[in-house]
Design a protein around this motif. Structure first.
Motif, PDB file in Angstrom:
ATOM      1  N   LEU A  46      -5.103 -11.407  -6.395  1.00 37.13           N
ATOM      2  CA  LEU A  46      -5.107 -10.214  -5.076  1.00 37.13           C
ATOM      3  C   LEU A  46      -6.227 -10.693  -4.056  1.00 37.13           C
ATOM      4  O   LEU A  46      -5.982 -10.881  -3.592  1.00 37.13           O
ATOM      5  CB  LEU A  46      -4.454  -9.003  -5.377  1.00 37.13           C
ATOM      6  N   ALA A  47      -7.215 -10.590  -5.192  1.00 38.65           N
ATOM      7  CA  ALA A  47      -8.690 -10.908  -4.723  1.00 38.65           C
ATOM      8  C   ALA A  47      -9.249 -12.384  -3.775  1.00 38.65           C
ATOM      9  O   ALA A  47      -9.746 -12.732  -3.266  1.00 38.65           O
ATOM     10  CB  ALA A  47     -10.020 -10.955  -5.293  1.00 38.65           C
ATOM     11  N   ASP A  48      -8.611 -13.333  -5.182  1.00 40.10           N
ATOM     12  CA  ASP A  48      -8.431 -14.608  -4.903  1.00 40.10           C
ATOM     13  C   ASP A  48      -7.854 -15.037  -3.393  1.00 40.10           C
ATOM     14  O   ASP A  48      -8.560 -16.056  -3.321  1.00 40.10           O
ATOM     15  CB  ASP A  48      -8.417 -15.609  -5.970  1.00 40.10           C
ATOM     16  N   LEU A  49      -6.923 -14.003  -2.983  1.00 38.25           N
ATOM     17  CA  LEU A  49      -6.689 -14.678  -1.436  1.00 38.25           C
ATOM     18  C   LEU A  49      -7.624 -14.827  -0.447  1.00 38.25           C
ATOM     19  O   LEU A  49      -7.574 -15.086   0.418  1.00 38.25           O
ATOM     20  CB  LEU A  49      -5.479 -13.726  -1.636  1.00 38.25           C
ATOM     21  N   GLY A  50      -8.476 -13.782  -0.826  1.00 35.16           N
ATOM     22  CA  GLY A  50      -9.540 -13.891   0.328  1.00 35.16           C
ATOM     23  C   GLY A  50      -9.352 -12.523   1.146  1.00 35.16           C
ATOM     24  O   GLY A  50      -9.719 -12.292   2.264  1.00 35.16           O
ATOM     25  N   VAL A  51      -8.192 -11.188   0.831  1.00 36.27           N
ATOM     26  CA  VAL A  51      -8.541  -9.899   1.128  1.00 36.27           C
ATOM     27  C   VAL A  51      -9.025  -9.496   0.526  1.00 36.27           C
ATOM     28  O   VAL A  51     -10.455  -9.420  -0.601  1.00 36.27           O
ATOM     29  CB  VAL A  51      -7.239  -9.028   0.811  1.00 36.27           C
ATOM     30  N   ALA A  52     -10.346  -8.466   1.093  1.00 33.68           N
ATOM     31  CA  ALA A  52     -10.630  -7.384   0.999  1.00 33.68           C
ATOM     32  C   ALA A  52     -10.301  -6.509   1.063  1.00 33.68           C
ATOM     33  O   ALA A  52     -11.184  -4.892  -0.656  1.00 33.68           O
ATOM     34  CB  ALA A  52     -11.975  -7.379   1.890  1.00 33.68           C
ATOM     35  N   GLN A  53      -9.524  -5.807   1.177  1.00 34.23           N
ATOM     36  CA  GLN A  53      -8.527  -3.940   0.947  1.00 34.23           C
ATOM     37  C   GLN A  53      -7.076  -4.944   0.565  1.00 34.23           C
ATOM     38  O   GLN A  53      -6.592  -5.059   0.477  1.00 34.23           O
ATOM     39  CB  GLN A  53      -8.452  -3.353   2.197  1.00 34.23           C
ATOM     40  N   ALA A  54      -6.381  -3.436  -1.159  1.00 31.85           N
ATOM     41  CA  ALA A  54      -5.208  -3.575  -1.730  1.00 31.85           C
ATOM     42  C   ALA A  54      -4.857  -1.559  -1.346  1.00 31.85           C
ATOM     43  O   ALA A  54      -5.454  -0.939  -1.129  1.00 31.85           O
ATOM     44  CB  ALA A  54      -5.608  -3.678  -2.369  1.00 31.85           C
ATOM     45  N   THR A  55      -4.191  -2.200  -0.219  1.00 34.83           N
ATOM     46  CA  THR A  55      -3.455  -0.748   0.484  1.00 34.83           C
ATOM     47  C   THR A  55      -1.916  -0.542  -0.518  1.00 34.83           C
ATOM     48  O   THR A  55      -1.156  -1.276  -0.934  1.00 34.83           O
ATOM     49  CB  THR A  55      -2.674  -1.037   1.803  1.00 34.83           C
ATOM     50  N   LEU A  56      -2.430   0.114  -1.407  1.00 34.48           N
ATOM     51  CA  LEU A  56      -1.691   0.775  -2.566  1.00 34.48           C
ATOM     52  C   LEU A  56      -0.715   1.902  -2.875  1.00 34.48           C
ATOM     53  O   LEU A  56      -1.071   3.175  -2.307  1.00 34.48           O
ATOM     54  CB  LEU A  56      -2.862   1.266  -3.758  1.00 34.48           C
ATOM     55  N   ALA A  57       0.698   1.425  -2.593  1.00 33.21           N
ATOM     56  CA  ALA A  57       0.885   3.173  -2.831  1.00 33.21           C
ATOM     57  C   ALA A  57       1.324   3.713  -3.293  1.00 33.21           C
ATOM     58  O   ALA A  57       1.300   3.798  -4.826  1.00 33.21           O
ATOM     59  CB  ALA A  57       2.716   2.420  -3.042  1.00 33.21           C
ATOM     60  N   SER A  58       1.384   4.509  -3.440  1.00 32.78           N
ATOM     61  CA  SER A  58       0.705   6.654  -3.818  1.00 32.78           C
ATOM     62  C   SER A  58       2.430   7.416  -4.265  1.00 32.78           C
ATOM     63  O   SER A  58       2.469   7.574  -4.583  1.00 32.78           O
ATOM     64  CB  SER A  58      -0.638   6.868  -3.517  1.00 32.78           C
ATOM     65  N   ALA A  59       3.339   7.408  -3.225  1.00 35.26           N
ATOM     66  CA  ALA A  59       4.230   7.588  -2.594  1.00 35.26           C
ATOM     67  C   ALA A  59       5.179   6.590  -2.059  1.00 35.26           C
ATOM     68  O   ALA A  59       4.797   6.095  -0.784  1.00 35.26           O
ATOM     69  CB  ALA A  59       3.781   9.227  -2.019  1.00 35.26           C
ATOM     70  N   TYR A  60       6.200   6.736  -2.372  1.00 41.52           N
ATOM     71  CA  TYR A  60       6.971   5.655  -1.574  1.00 41.52           C
ATOM     72  C   TYR A  60       8.385   6.052  -2.594  1.00 41.52           C
ATOM     73  O   TYR A  60       8.676   6.713  -2.688  1.00 41.52           O
ATOM     74  CB  TYR A  60       6.678   4.750  -2.696  1.00 41.52           C
ATOM     75  N   HIS A  61       8.980   5.621  -1.282  1.00 43.73           N
ATOM     76  CA  HIS A  61      10.788   5.296  -1.197  1.00 43.73           C
ATOM     77  C   HIS A  61      11.107   4.716  -2.387  1.00 43.73           C
ATOM     78  O   HIS A  61      10.886   4.061  -2.925  1.00 43.73           O
ATOM     79  CB  HIS A  61      11.189   5.571   0.407  1.00 43.73           C
ATOM     80  N   SER A  62      12.780   5.252  -2.299  1.00 43.85           N
ATOM     81  CA  SER A  62      13.795   4.885  -3.384  1.00 43.85           C
ATOM     82  C   SER A  62      13.397   3.001  -3.273  1.00 43.85           C
ATOM     83  O   SER A  62      13.682   2.706  -1.540  1.00 43.85           O
ATOM     84  CB  SER A  62      14.653   5.120  -3.620  1.00 43.85           C
ATOM     85  N   THR A  63      13.309   2.343  -3.399  1.00 44.32           N
ATOM     86  CA  THR A  63      13.574   0.680  -3.380  1.00 44.32           C
ATOM     87  C   THR A  63      13.958  -0.496  -4.830  1.00 44.32           C
ATOM     88  O   THR A  63      13.830   0.308  -5.621  1.00 44.32           O
ATOM     89  CB  THR A  63      12.579   0.435  -2.880  1.00 44.32           C
ATOM     90  N   ARG A  64      13.998  -1.292  -4.121  1.00 44.13           N
ATOM     91  CA  ARG A  64      14.478  -2.105  -5.357  1.00 44.13           C
ATOM     92  C   ARG A  64      14.149  -3.596  -4.806  1.00 44.13           C
ATOM     93  O   ARG A  64      14.000  -4.355  -3.971  1.00 44.13           O
ATOM     94  CB  ARG A  64      16.431  -2.925  -5.865  1.00 44.13           C
ATOM     95  N   ALA A  65      12.828  -3.710  -5.685  1.00 44.81           N
ATOM     96  CA  ALA A  65      11.587  -4.524  -5.612  1.00 44.81           C
ATOM     97  C   ALA A  65      11.399  -5.970  -7.217  1.00 44.81           C
ATOM     98  O   ALA A  65      11.501  -5.894  -7.922  1.00 44.81           O
ATOM     99  CB  ALA A  65      10.338  -4.100  -5.226  1.00 44.81           C
ATOM    100  N   LEU A  66      11.054  -6.993  -5.641  1.00 43.77           N
ATOM    101  CA  LEU A  66      11.260  -8.237  -6.624  1.00 43.77           C
ATOM    102  C   LEU A  66       9.701  -8.344  -7.437  1.00 43.77           C
ATOM    103  O   LEU A  66       8.548  -8.042  -6.477  1.00 43.77           O
ATOM    104  CB  LEU A  66      11.267  -9.473  -5.979  1.00 43.77           C
ATOM    105  N   THR A  67       9.374  -8.743  -8.684  1.00 44.55           N
ATOM    106  CA  THR A  67       7.705  -9.248  -9.051  1.00 44.55           C
ATOM    107  C   THR A  67       7.323 -10.324  -9.717  1.00 44.55           C
ATOM    108  O   THR A  67       8.256 -10.703 -11.077  1.00 44.55           O
ATOM    109  CB  THR A  67       7.735  -8.399 -10.327  1.00 44.55           C
ATOM    110  N   PRO A  68       7.531 -11.579  -8.947  1.00 40.77           N
ATOM    111  CA  PRO A  68       7.794 -12.922  -9.523  1.00 40.77           C
ATOM    112  C   PRO A  68       6.864 -13.230 -10.501  1.00 40.77           C
ATOM    113  O   PRO A  68       7.247 -14.793 -10.742  1.00 40.77           O
ATOM    114  CB  PRO A  68       8.043 -13.365  -8.258  1.00 40.77           C
ATOM    115  N   ARG A  69       6.523 -12.627 -10.299  1.00 41.51           N
ATOM    116  CA  ARG A  69       4.936 -13.588 -11.826  1.00 41.51           C
ATOM    117  C   ARG A  69       4.572 -12.360 -12.510  1.00 41.51           C
ATOM    118  O   ARG A  69       3.633 -12.508 -12.973  1.00 41.51           O
ATOM    119  CB  ARG A  69       3.591 -13.842 -10.519  1.00 41.51           C
ATOM    120  N   HIS A  70       5.028 -10.838 -12.831  1.00 40.32           N
ATOM    121  CA  HIS A  70       4.478 -10.663 -13.850  1.00 40.32           C
ATOM    122  C   HIS A  70       4.925 -10.399 -14.947  1.00 40.32           C
ATOM    123  O   HIS A  70       6.119 -11.494 -15.403  1.00 40.32           O
ATOM    124  CB  HIS A  70       5.527  -8.642 -13.714  1.00 40.32           C
TER     125      HIS A  70
END
Length: 377
Positions: free
Chosen positions: A22-46
């Motif tokens: 993520l840092a190598d993308l060139g972003v300065a900030q990570a907006t990280l979920a701390s409270a989140y709704h139900s979802t189904r999410a892909l994690t393509p590189r995990h």
């Protein structure tokens, strides 16, 4: 412009390569979920999984027992998709890669709350409940969400927060196996179908001089043409103004209380942004606001790139206007036009970028994002 990306704890925990990627993308900030709704999410590189199923809305850290003991409405802890202090683990790893971490807090969007406490839900003019949409006019709901905002926002190591759904939620929501597209509903129809008639809202309409039963009948009447394939009708001008006045007043009070609670719990310099739309009648993740009011209340907004200009026209010297850009091709995003889209957003008055969503994006999409951010300098 400073850029940040949204990310889930499960994108990071268990993947040692994720923070540097993520840092190598060139972003300065990570907006990280701390409270989140139900979802189904892909994690393509995990390295350990490809699909995460978050079965219900939850906090992604251990909630404080002292805050919630004895309360009927309280946050749900996460299950195996984010066990323990998943937020804290991810935040520490991201900070170790040089990223500034801000919490991402979803408030008025919680299907489990509505299922277990039906009284909390928005009720439409036909009497149908929306269990995914807690009604912010209810005092018990508002008290729960304000305390949730403070706890979920001010996590160890967070430099700020971004509050999503800090206002009215409505019909538009992909709820489980959603089958609601048989009749196309435009902006007017969505609004009418999102008006709430729970006891608190019925009382509120009465305070604005409306009879709630007559108003519900008028809403149903205005919607009747839509079910036959024609545009919906309109409420009378006096009715429409009174309804909007009640909803704006209620949303403002909730936003003021939530931001105030976060500020009271946060250290000096903690930055508070709202996910916002410049049209006050809008519902959903980007809640309807008055730009002048919300920018006088919070440090800024996160808004779709197309909505930047109305906020920029009310921005002060320190206001943050973060343009939210979709960068997942499979979800309709355009990572390969990111540099041009970012320049247009800057011309409209954006001061920062938010990229949705580095954890969900394919590797080619992330490559395009990195190239674009390097081109932007």
């Amino acid at each position: 412009m400073r850029a940040g990306t949204f990310v889930y704890p499960w994108d990071v925990v268990g993947d040692p390569a994720a923070p540097d990627r993520l840092a190598d993308l060139g972003v300065a900030q990570a907006t990280l979920a701390s409270a989140y709704h139900s979802t189904r999410a892909l994690t393509p590189r995990h390295p350990a999984h490809r699909i995460i199923t978050a079965e219900h809305a939850a906090v992604l850290y251990p909630p404080d027992p002292a805050r919630w003991s004895g309360r009927d409405l309280r946050p749900y802890p996460a299950g195996e998709w984010a066990p323990g202090d998943a937020y804290g683990q991810a935040a520490e790893a991201l900070a170790g890669a040089g990223l500034e971490v801000h919490s991402w807090v979803v408030l008025a969007h919680n299907s489990r709350l509505g299922a277990e406490h039906p009284r909390t839900s928005v009720v439409n003019a036909y009497g149908d409940r929306y269990p995914w949409a807690p009604c912010i006019a209810r005092p018990d709901v508002r008290a729960f969400l304000v305390d949730l905002a403070a706890e979920a926002a001010v996590r160890p190591g967070a430099a700020g927060t971004e509050l999503e759904s800090c206002g009215w939620y409505g019909l538009a929501h992909l709820h489980a196996h959603d089958k609601t597209a048989g009749v196309p509903l435009g902006d007017a129809e969505q609004y009418l179908m999102s008006l709430c008639f729970c006891p608190s809202c019925r009382q509120g309409y009465g305070e604005e001089g409306l009879d709630p039963d007559e108003l519900a009948a008028a809403v149903r009447g205005a919607l009747e043409p839509a079910w036959a394939g024609s545009p919906a009708g309109q409420l009378g001008a006096a009715e429409a103004d009174a309804v909007l006045a009640w909803r704006v007043r209620t949303a403002r009070a909730f936003q003021e209380a939530a931001v105030g609670a976060v500020r009271a719990a946060a250290p000096p310099g903690f930055r508070v942004l709202l996910h916002a739309d410049p049209l006050p009648h809008r519902c959903g993740a980007n809640v309807g606001t008055d730009p002048a009011h919300v920018l006088g209340l919070a440090d800024g907004v996160v808004t779709p790139a197309a909505s930047v200009a109305p906020f920029a026209s009310h921005a002060g010297p320190a206001s943050v206007i973060a343009a939210n850009l979709q960068v997942v091709s499979g979800m309709g995003g355009s990572p390969r036009t990111l540099a041009d889209d970012a320049k247009r957003a800057a011309d409209a008055g954006a001061t920062e970028l938010r990229l949705y969503h580095a954890g969900l994006a394919s590797t080619p999409d992330l490559t395009a994002v990195g190239d674009a951010l390097r081109a932007l300098g």
